[in-house]
Scaffold this motif. Structure first.
Motif, mmCIF file in Angstrom:
data_model
loop_
_atom_site.group_PDB
_atom_site.id
_atom_site.type_symbol
_atom_site.label_atom_id
_atom_site.label_comp_id
_atom_site.label_asym_id
_atom_site.label_seq_id
_atom_site.Cartn_x
_atom_site.Cartn_y
_atom_site.Cartn_z
ATOM 1 N N SER A 228 -89.949 -44.804 1.560
ATOM 2 C CA SER A 228 -89.657 -44.346 2.633
ATOM 3 C C SER A 228 -90.351 -42.656 2.336
ATOM 4 N N PHE A 229 -90.399 -42.225 1.255
ATOM 5 C CA PHE A 229 -90.782 -41.125 0.383
ATOM 6 C C PHE A 229 -92.470 -40.520 1.385
ATOM 7 N N SER A 230 -92.922 -41.479 1.337
ATOM 8 C CA SER A 230 -94.234 -41.009 1.511
ATOM 9 C C SER A 230 -94.417 -41.187 3.451
ATOM 10 N N ASP A 231 -93.289 -42.004 3.827
ATOM 11 C CA ASP A 231 -92.959 -42.110 5.199
ATOM 12 C C ASP A 231 -92.289 -40.582 5.914
ATOM 13 N N ASN A 232 -91.314 -39.665 4.794
ATOM 14 C CA ASN A 232 -90.741 -39.120 5.624
ATOM 15 C C ASN A 232 -92.119 -37.427 5.528
ATOM 16 N N THR B 153 -90.624 -31.082 -2.552
ATOM 17 C CA THR B 153 -90.562 -30.685 -4.548
ATOM 18 C C THR B 153 -91.582 -31.120 -4.924
ATOM 19 N N LYS B 154 -92.288 -30.311 -5.580
ATOM 20 C CA LYS B 154 -93.124 -31.049 -6.691
ATOM 21 C C LYS B 154 -92.872 -32.738 -6.824
ATOM 22 N N ASP B 155 -90.876 -32.239 -7.604
ATOM 23 C CA ASP B 155 -90.319 -33.571 -8.198
ATOM 24 C C ASP B 155 -90.618 -34.850 -7.193
ATOM 25 N N TYR B 156 -90.302 -34.732 -5.562
ATOM 26 C CA TYR B 156 -90.817 -35.271 -4.250
ATOM 27 C C TYR B 156 -92.450 -36.045 -4.839
ATOM 28 N N LEU B 157 -92.832 -35.155 -4.618
ATOM 29 C CA LEU B 157 -94.500 -35.857 -5.280
ATOM 30 C C LEU B 157 -94.820 -36.104 -6.313
ATOM 31 N N MET B 158 -93.934 -36.150 -7.487
ATOM 32 C CA MET B 158 -94.727 -36.474 -8.305
ATOM 33 C C MET B 158 -93.914 -37.937 -8.126
ATOM 34 N N ARG B 159 -92.900 -38.301 -7.183
ATOM 35 C CA ARG B 159 -92.384 -40.063 -7.436
ATOM 36 C C ARG B 159 -93.844 -40.685 -6.869
ATOM 37 N N ILE B 160 -93.563 -40.354 -5.690
ATOM 38 C CA ILE B 160 -95.776 -41.128 -4.921
ATOM 39 C C ILE B 160 -96.473 -41.427 -5.934
ATOM 40 N N ILE B 161 -96.689 -40.759 -6.526
ATOM 41 C CA ILE B 161 -97.714 -40.961 -7.604
ATOM 42 C C ILE B 161 -97.127 -41.510 -8.839
ATOM 43 N N GLU B 162 -96.416 -41.513 -9.037
ATOM 44 C CA GLU B 162 -95.952 -42.287 -10.287
ATOM 45 C C GLU B 162 -95.574 -43.319 -9.749
ATOM 46 N N LYS B 163 -95.010 -43.805 -8.778
ATOM 47 C CA LYS B 163 -95.131 -44.946 -7.581
ATOM 48 C C LYS B 163 -95.999 -46.444 -8.320
ATOM 49 N N TYR B 164 -96.983 -45.296 -7.016
ATOM 50 C CA TYR B 164 -98.656 -46.199 -7.250
ATOM 51 C C TYR B 164 -99.684 -45.472 -8.667
ATOM 52 N N SER B 165 -98.910 -45.023 -9.424
ATOM 53 C CA SER B 165 -99.595 -45.025 -10.397
ATOM 54 C C SER B 165 -101.835 -44.186 -10.005
#
Length: 466
Positions: free
Chosen positions: A15-19, A179-191
């Motif tokens: 959902s984060f990347s879909d947005n 935001t940076k936090d929003y983007l980091m969620r995607i980075i961390e989810k997919y390593s």
């Protein structure tokens, strides 16, 4: 390559990347057939940008180009360059690397400003080289908040308060709303791997100071701080657009664009505007909206207030504002090219915006008041070298009908010729003697009289009239 686990960007699906992809649709969907240069530093933001673009374009690497700039400001910066090159090879994306030398830093210029300007210079060069359409950067909402606060610390005006624009000329910043936090969620989810820039903790850099010393402590008391600052920036951008609408309307109604690209604005109309609005008018005409520092704006205000006829103001991007009696004239400053053109009867040529021709004339001339169309006695210039050139200091001629000679400079001043026209004034010479001040007067020595047996017609036509 074996040192990095590189996940498949095509598997990003949440959902984060879909947005973000929905936002991409509004920003770049109609540009899908274009080519994009991605500015990739190796840090988390730009690496995520790369992965998201690969996913968005379904792995079609033909649309993408990677650019990496190694500023050599850290001892380990080569690691970033190697990592970005590995990704380019992995995803089959053409990658360009540029190495900068900090020893080239100009005196009086901050490292941050030098790095930024050098980076964009290189990105623009690659865009020209590859015929790409857009430069894409990974700036996000936190970067926007930092930029706005930095601009405030430098006494910015209205345009600095708006921060960065999502689309500005050929630059796209599609992550700006997130935001940076929003983007980091995607980075961390997919390593998603990235390089950590150790210099980000160095608070001697202004941006790092604002990020680490001002924003982070402030966020502890205001969790929505980044959103609040970016919304304020968006509001200021709307104010900018509204003000520019009325400024451009004023320009349309109160200025005249000449065929040479210069603009003329009457002083009496300009003086009806508030002082800052006058500056905005000239920022629009000189393509410098949002590019002037506070002291430059004050200098332009002072230039208008002083109102000395003949004064000139040269902008950083090479425009000249001329105070010319009842009007101001704005024109891109084109340096005089030191050249000349030799002519013989029957020739045609282009020179400084005009088409010139010189021909034998067998008929009895019909004399008109057109100063671009003259007739001279051929015998007076027979076997002489005819040359078109720019006038120079010390040039003299004897204007038709006058008893004595006159300096070209005095003739132009007496005829109230403005700075721009003087700077591109052409003369025709015969064996170095001026026989025509082009567009104004021939020399008395070549006039037609009762003894004239053969005639030459000399003529010029403005390029845009052809």
């Amino acid at each position: 390559m074996e040192n990095y686990f590189i996940p498949d960007p095509l598997k990003i699906n949440d959902s984060f990347s879909d947005n973000i992809f929905c936002h991409f649709d509004s920003v770049i969907n109609n540009k899908k057939n274009h080519r994009f240069i991605l500015s990739v530093s190796g840090g988390s933001d730009s690496i995520l940008l790369l992965f998201l673009f690969i996913k968005y374009f379904k792995g079609n690497s033909d649309r993408l180009i990677i650019c990496h700039i190694n500023h050599h400001l850290r001892h380990d910066s080569d690691i970033d360059e190697t990592f970005v090159s590995i990704l380019g090879e992995k995803f089959n994306i053409k990658t360009y690397n540029k190495n900068l030398n900090p020893n080239d830093l100009p005196k009086g210029v901050s490292i941050e400003a030098w790095a930024r300007e050098s980076r964009y210079d290189y990105l623009n060069n690659i865009m020209t080289k590859t015929s790409a359409d857009w430069i894409v950067t990974a700036h996000h909402a936190n970067d926007q908040a930092e930029t706005i606060l930095m601009n405030i610390s430098e006494k910015t005006g209205l345009f600095g308060l708006g921060g960065m624009k999502e689309i500005n000329n050929k630059i796209i910043r599609p992550l700006l709303p997130f935001t940076k936090d929003y983007l980091m969620r995607i980075i961390e989810k997919y390593s998603i791997p990235y390089v950590i820039d150790s210099s980000n903790s160095n608070i001697n850099y202004k941006r790092n100071f604002i990020r680490n010393v001002i924003i982070k402590p402030w966020q502890k008391n205001n969790l929505n701080l980044i959103e609040a600052i970016t919304i304020a920036g968006n509001n200021f951008q709307e104010w900018q657009e509204s003000i520019l609408y009325f400024i451009k309307d004023f320009i349309v109604k109160n200025s005249l664009e000449n065929e040479d690209g210069s603009f003329i604005i009457e002083k009496k109309e300009l003086k009806k505007l508030p002082k800052l609005a006058r500056v905005f008018v000239f920022q629009v005409l000189t393509n410098s909206i949002g590019k002037l520092r506070k002291h430059e704006i004050e200098n332009i205000k002072f230039f208008f207030d002083k109102d000395i006829i003949g004064n000139k103001y040269l902008t950083k991007n090479k425009y000249i504002i001329l105070n010319d009696r009842k009007v101001f004239i704005v024109k891109k400053n084109k340096y005089r090219i030191k050249k000349y053109i030799e002519l013989t009867v029957g020739d045609k040529c282009k020179f400084y915006g005009y088409h010139y021709s010189i021909n034998n004339f067998s008929k009895v001339p019909f004399f008109s008041n057109n100063p671009d169309d003259e007739y001279i006695d051929q015998n007076k210039v027979l076997n002489k070298k005819l040359v078109l050139r720019l006038w120079k200091s010390g040039d003299r001629f004897k204007p038709l009908g006058m008893s004595g000679s006159q300096k070209i400079s005095d003739f132009l001043i007496n005829n109230k010729i403005n700075y721009f026209e003087k700077n591109s004034q052409v003369v025709l010479t015969a064996d170095d003697k001026i026989i025509w001040l082009c567009g104004y007067r021939i020399d008395d020595s070549v006039k037609i009289n009762s003894n004239t047996k053969s005639i030459i017609r000399i003529n010029r036509i403005l390029n845009s009239h052809l």
